[in-house]
Enzyme design. Structure first.
Site, short mmCIF file in Angstrom:
data_model
loop_
_atom_site.label_atom_id
_atom_site.label_comp_id
_atom_site.label_asym_id
_atom_site.label_seq_id
_atom_site.Cartn_x
_atom_site.Cartn_y
_atom_site.Cartn_z
N HIS A 272 -8.11 2.18 1.13
CA HIS A 272 -9.36 1.95 0.40
C HIS A 272 -9.28 0.71 -0.48
CE1 HIS A 272 -7.73 3.18 -3.48
NE2 HIS A 272 -7.12 4.17 -2.84
N GLU B 18 -5.28 11.69 -0.53
CA GLU B 18 -4.05 11.15 -1.12
C GLU B 18 -3.15 12.28 -1.61
OE1 GLU B 18 -1.66 9.23 -1.21
OE2 GLU B 18 -2.30 7.43 -2.30
#
Length: 196
Positions: free
Chosen positions: A12, A87
């Site tokens: 990202h 994550e």
């Protein structure tokens, strides 16, 4: 000869915490303006790859807004949300800078010492393995998958793809919105490109 699948990884774009070096696991932060521009640049890279003849047969994103928004800005607004791609859950270290942890414990390395109250690295590896197996099964006759995800998770996924121990992800540095390609050297899993 049957072609083998490839898995493209895109971290990202920048968030406030990625810029400041704070552990960002499950906290759902937006991209900064710079992170949005990084996502567009990653999209231009992927568009050039597609123009050269690569098609993406499976497009996935982490459930976090920072990954999903990166996918959207990169030209993949309909990416499938994959819960396994979130994550590392950093537990008590969420929002803390690794430098702060090392002030208390100079020998600290997340890869060896883990995080209190969060996931173990092995648990993250199990999630990564499920994604690797999905790509290898669904694209068994060849094709390309792309996953928009996170720094530590992508590094662990790369180690998993290579059939290394999950802790070997420490060797794959990955900046925000960088693009990587996991593939093969003949029939041996390999990193074909890292940090484009």
């Amino acid at each position: 000869m049957t072609e083998l699948p490839r898995l493209w990884l895109v971290r990202h774009g920048e968030t406030e915490w990625s810029r400041s070096g704070q552990y960002t696991g499950l906290t759902d932060l937006p991209l900064t303006a710079h992170g949005e521009e990084q996502a567009r640049i990653a999209g231009r890279k992927l568009a050039a790859i597609q123009k050269a003849g690569t098609s993406f047969d499976l497009v996935m994103t982490s459930p976090s807004q920072r990954a999903a928004h990166t996918a959207d800005l990169a030209g993949f607004p309909h990416a499938e949300t994959v819960q396994d791609a979130h994550e590392w859950d950093y537990g008590e270290y969420e929002g803390i800078r690794s430098a702060e942890v090392r002030e208390r414990n100079p020998s600290y390395l997340i890869w060896d010492d883990g995080v209190p109250g969060g996931e173990t690295i092995e648990q993250v590896g199990v999630r990564a393995e499920r994604i690797v197996q999905r790509v290898r099964t669904e694209l068994a006759d060849g094709g390309n998958a792309v996953l928009f995800s996170h720094g530590h998770f992508s590094r662990i996924l790369a180690a998993t793809w290579l059939r290394l121990g999950v802790g070997q992800g420490r060797h794959f540095l990955l900046g925000t919105a960088e693009v990587c390609r996991l593939g093969w050297d003949k029939k041996t899993p390999a990193v074909e490109a890292w940090g484009l």
